[in-house]
Motif scaffolding. Sequence first.
Motif, PDB file in Angstrom:
ATOM      1  N   GLU A  44       0.977  -1.194   0.007  1.00  9.45           N
ATOM      2  CA  GLU A  44       0.009   0.043  -0.043  1.00  9.45           C
ATOM      3  C   GLU A  44       0.959   1.389  -0.059  1.00  9.45           C
ATOM      4  OE1 GLU A  44      -3.375   0.160  -0.309  1.00  9.45           O
ATOM      5  OE2 GLU A  44      -3.259  -1.799  -0.647  1.00  9.45           O
ATOM      6  N   VAL A  45       2.256   0.974   0.289  1.00  8.77           N
ATOM      7  CA  VAL A  45       2.931   2.083   0.295  1.00  8.77           C
ATOM      8  C   VAL A  45       3.656   2.181  -0.998  1.00  8.77           C
ATOM      9  CG1 VAL A  45       4.833   3.554   1.464  1.00  8.77           C
ATOM     10  CG2 VAL A  45       3.464   2.022   2.721  1.00  8.77           C
ATOM     11  N   ALA A  46       3.354   3.439  -1.748  1.00  7.20           N
ATOM     12  CA  ALA A  46       3.728   3.579  -3.069  1.00  7.20           C
ATOM     13  C   ALA A  46       5.413   3.961  -3.053  1.00  7.20           C
ATOM     14  CB  ALA A  46       3.174   4.479  -3.994  1.00  7.20           C
ATOM     15  N   SER A  47       5.722   4.712  -2.365  1.00  9.47           N
ATOM     16  CA  SER A  47       7.210   5.184  -2.284  1.00  9.47           C
ATOM     17  C   SER A  47       7.282   6.165  -0.669  1.00  9.47           C
ATOM     18  CB  SER A  47       7.366   6.285  -3.132  1.00  9.47           C
ATOM     19  OG  SER A  47       6.701   7.590  -3.284  1.00  9.47           O
ATOM     20  N   ALA A  48       8.757   6.121  -0.412  1.00 11.71           N
ATOM     21  CA  ALA A  48       8.806   6.876   0.707  1.00 11.71           C
ATOM     22  C   ALA A  48      10.412   7.308   0.493  1.00 11.71           C
ATOM     23  CB  ALA A  48       8.926   5.710   1.958  1.00 11.71           C
ATOM     24  N   ARG A  49      10.337   8.749   0.921  1.00  9.53           N
ATOM     25  CA  ARG A  49      11.835   9.558   0.728  1.00  9.53           C
ATOM     26  C   ARG A  49      12.119  10.579   1.797  1.00  9.53           C
ATOM     27  NH1 ARG A  49       8.280  10.917  -3.091  1.00  9.53           N
ATOM     28  NH2 ARG A  49       7.659  12.992  -3.653  1.00  9.53           N
ATOM     29  N   ARG A  61      12.599  15.350   6.474  1.00  6.00           N
ATOM     30  CA  ARG A  61      11.055  15.181   6.226  1.00  6.00           C
ATOM     31  C   ARG A  61      10.955  13.845   5.467  1.00  6.00           C
ATOM     32  NH1 ARG A  61       5.867  18.811   4.436  1.00  6.00           N
ATOM     33  NH2 ARG A  61       6.256  18.132   2.369  1.00  6.00           N
ATOM     34  N   LEU A  62      10.204  12.926   6.094  1.00  7.18           N
ATOM     35  CA  LEU A  62      10.016  11.847   5.440  1.00  7.18           C
ATOM     36  C   LEU A  62       8.421  11.855   4.830  1.00  7.18           C
ATOM     37  CD1 LEU A  62      10.141   8.628   4.960  1.00  7.18           C
ATOM     38  CD2 LEU A  62       9.083   8.202   7.272  1.00  7.18           C
ATOM     39  N   ARG A  63       8.498  11.601   3.337  1.00  2.00           N
ATOM     40  CA  ARG A  63       7.101  11.688   2.862  1.00  2.00           C
ATOM     41  C   ARG A  63       6.867  10.303   2.686  1.00  2.00           C
ATOM     42  NH1 ARG A  63       5.173  15.206  -2.219  1.00  2.00           N
ATOM     43  NH2 ARG A  63       3.503  13.716  -3.078  1.00  2.00           N
ATOM     44  N   LEU A  64       5.472   9.744   2.828  1.00  4.83           N
ATOM     45  CA  LEU A  64       4.859   8.633   2.636  1.00  4.83           C
ATOM     46  C   LEU A  64       3.912   8.740   1.660  1.00  4.83           C
ATOM     47  CD1 LEU A  64       4.618   6.810   6.159  1.00  4.83           C
ATOM     48  CD2 LEU A  64       6.394   6.495   4.473  1.00  4.83           C
ATOM     49  N   ASP A  65       4.154   8.142   0.345  1.00  4.37           N
ATOM     50  CA  ASP A  65       2.986   8.318  -0.634  1.00  4.37           C
ATOM     51  C   ASP A  65       2.583   6.763  -0.700  1.00  4.37           C
ATOM     52  OD1 ASP A  65       3.463  10.621  -2.485  1.00  4.37           O
ATOM     53  OD2 ASP A  65       5.625  10.118  -2.058  1.00  4.37           O
ATOM     54  N   PHE A  66       1.098   6.890  -0.694  1.00  9.92           N
ATOM     55  CA  PHE A  66       0.256   5.714  -0.757  1.00  9.92           C
ATOM     56  C   PHE A  66      -0.325   5.354  -2.232  1.00  9.92           C
ATOM     57  CE2 PHE A  66       0.309   7.436   3.510  1.00  9.92           C
ATOM     58  CZ  PHE A  66       0.832   6.298   4.239  1.00  9.92           C
ATOM     59  N   ALA A  67      -0.492   4.233  -2.289  1.00  9.56           N
ATOM     60  CA  ALA A  67      -1.175   3.599  -3.485  1.00  9.56           C
ATOM     61  C   ALA A  67      -2.302   4.232  -3.951  1.00  9.56           C
ATOM     62  CB  ALA A  67      -1.345   2.131  -3.554  1.00  9.56           C
ATOM     63  N   ASP A  68      -3.119   4.844  -3.203  1.00  6.84           N
ATOM     64  CA  ASP A  68      -4.364   5.589  -3.632  1.00  6.84           C
ATOM     65  C   ASP A  68      -4.087   7.075  -4.017  1.00  6.84           C
ATOM     66  OD1 ASP A  68      -3.881   6.804  -1.098  1.00  6.84           O
ATOM     67  OD2 ASP A  68      -5.878   6.111  -0.153  1.00  6.84           O
ATOM     68  N   GLY A  69      -2.857   7.349  -4.057  1.00  4.82           N
ATOM     69  CA  GLY A  69      -2.321   8.519  -4.367  1.00  4.82           C
ATOM     70  C   GLY A  69      -2.366   9.725  -3.211  1.00  4.82           C
ATOM     71  N   SER A  70      -2.701   9.364  -2.093  1.00  2.00           N
ATOM     72  CA  SER A  70      -2.529  10.391  -0.990  1.00  2.00           C
ATOM     73  C   SER A  70      -1.147  10.191  -0.300  1.00  2.00           C
ATOM     74  CB  SER A  70      -3.603   9.999   0.030  1.00  2.00           C
ATOM     75  OG  SER A  70      -3.288   8.719   0.652  1.00  2.00           O
ATOM     76  N   TRP A  71      -0.879  11.250   0.464  1.00  3.26           N
ATOM     77  CA  TRP A  71       0.755  11.188   1.110  1.00  3.26           C
ATOM     78  C   TRP A  71       0.464  11.900   2.382  1.00  3.26           C
ATOM     79  CZ3 TRP A  71       3.240  15.821   1.779  1.00  3.26           C
ATOM     80  CH2 TRP A  71       2.902  16.942   1.177  1.00  3.26           C
ATOM     81  N   LEU A  72       1.449  11.829   3.124  1.00  8.58           N
ATOM     82  CA  LEU A  72       1.540  12.629   4.685  1.00  8.58           C
ATOM     83  C   LEU A  72       3.034  12.294   4.946  1.00  8.58           C
ATOM     84  CD1 LEU A  72      -0.470  13.537   6.912  1.00  8.58           C
ATOM     85  CD2 LEU A  72      -0.108  11.295   8.042  1.00  8.58           C
ATOM     86  N   ALA A  73       3.405  13.536   5.355  1.00  8.80           N
ATOM     87  CA  ALA A  73       4.651  13.698   5.876  1.00  8.80           C
ATOM     88  C   ALA A  73       4.893  13.495   7.304  1.00  8.80           C
ATOM     89  CB  ALA A  73       5.210  15.172   5.418  1.00  8.80           C
ATOM     90  N   PHE A  74       6.224  13.128   7.901  1.00  8.38           N
ATOM     91  CA  PHE A  74       6.662  12.962   9.065  1.00  8.38           C
ATOM     92  C   PHE A  74       7.890  13.828   9.422  1.00  8.38           C
ATOM     93  CE2 PHE A  74       3.566   9.572   8.854  1.00  8.38           C
ATOM     94  CZ  PHE A  74       2.970   9.536  10.090  1.00  8.38           C
ATOM     95  N   THR A  75       8.240  14.245  10.450  1.00  3.17           N
ATOM     96  CA  THR A  75       9.449  15.012  10.713  1.00  3.17           C
ATOM     97  C   THR A  75       9.976  14.463  11.901  1.00  3.17           C
ATOM     98  OG1 THR A  75       8.480  16.898  11.629  1.00  3.17           O
ATOM     99  CG2 THR A  75       9.121  16.937   9.199  1.00  3.17           C
ATOM    100  N   VAL A  76      11.502  15.134  12.317  1.00  2.00           N
ATOM    101  CA  VAL A  76      11.836  14.840  13.579  1.00  2.00           C
ATOM    102  C   VAL A  76      12.322  16.381  13.899  1.00  2.00           C
ATOM    103  CG1 VAL A  76      12.552  12.433  13.575  1.00  2.00           C
ATOM    104  CG2 VAL A  76      14.199  14.203  12.595  1.00  2.00           C
TER     105      VAL A  76
END
Length: 199
Positions: free
Chosen positions: A151-156, A166-181
């Motif tokens: 379900e995770v299309a890409s992560a960078r 900043r970690l960006r998680l792109d999902f198979a449905d086209g949505s994405w969410l970013a995480f940071t430290v």
Amino acid sequence: MDETGYLDRIGRLVEPGERVLAHAKAEVGGGLTPPPPPDPVTPAATGRRTVGSVLLNVLLPLATWDRGDRLVDLIGWGIAGRGTPGSAASRLHRAVDPPRPDGRIRHTLLAVTDRRLLVCRTGPVKVLAGRDDDARALAETEVVWAVPRAEVASARVGWHRLNPKRLRLDFADGSWLAFTVPIAESGRPLRDIAAALSG
């Protein structure tokens, strides 16, 4: 808290035979995030007071209005995620940042296994916590959201404004969410998450 403690606790939360490849403590990036999933109990709120909401957010920063908060986030922090209500990013954001009537702080842990992406929340943490408090928060850690790795299309990991971590998680449905430290913390755990999801 010791990062080894997080790994040990996550190792107890996975399914039998599932192997943890990477983990990181992170928070959803600041900025505009996907709207929450539809709530079948509460009808959708109408938004006629956008201008008034923005003005009240500026004049009374401790008061919150949804549309005003979103505009302030967009201007101040940019975009931290996109997706329709009910998308993977929308559900993940709600799992990580649910309404908290108790107002207590909890840490978010990301973990990649050989099968899934897991998102965990610790128990309530204190600002000036001792060992007993840390142990209690760790013992109350639970998985709040999980998806198969497919379900995770890409992560960078990359730059966003002044933060290079900043970690960006792109999902198979086209949505994405970013995480940071935080800027002062190492970005290596986030890069390990991205590498484990890409590998």
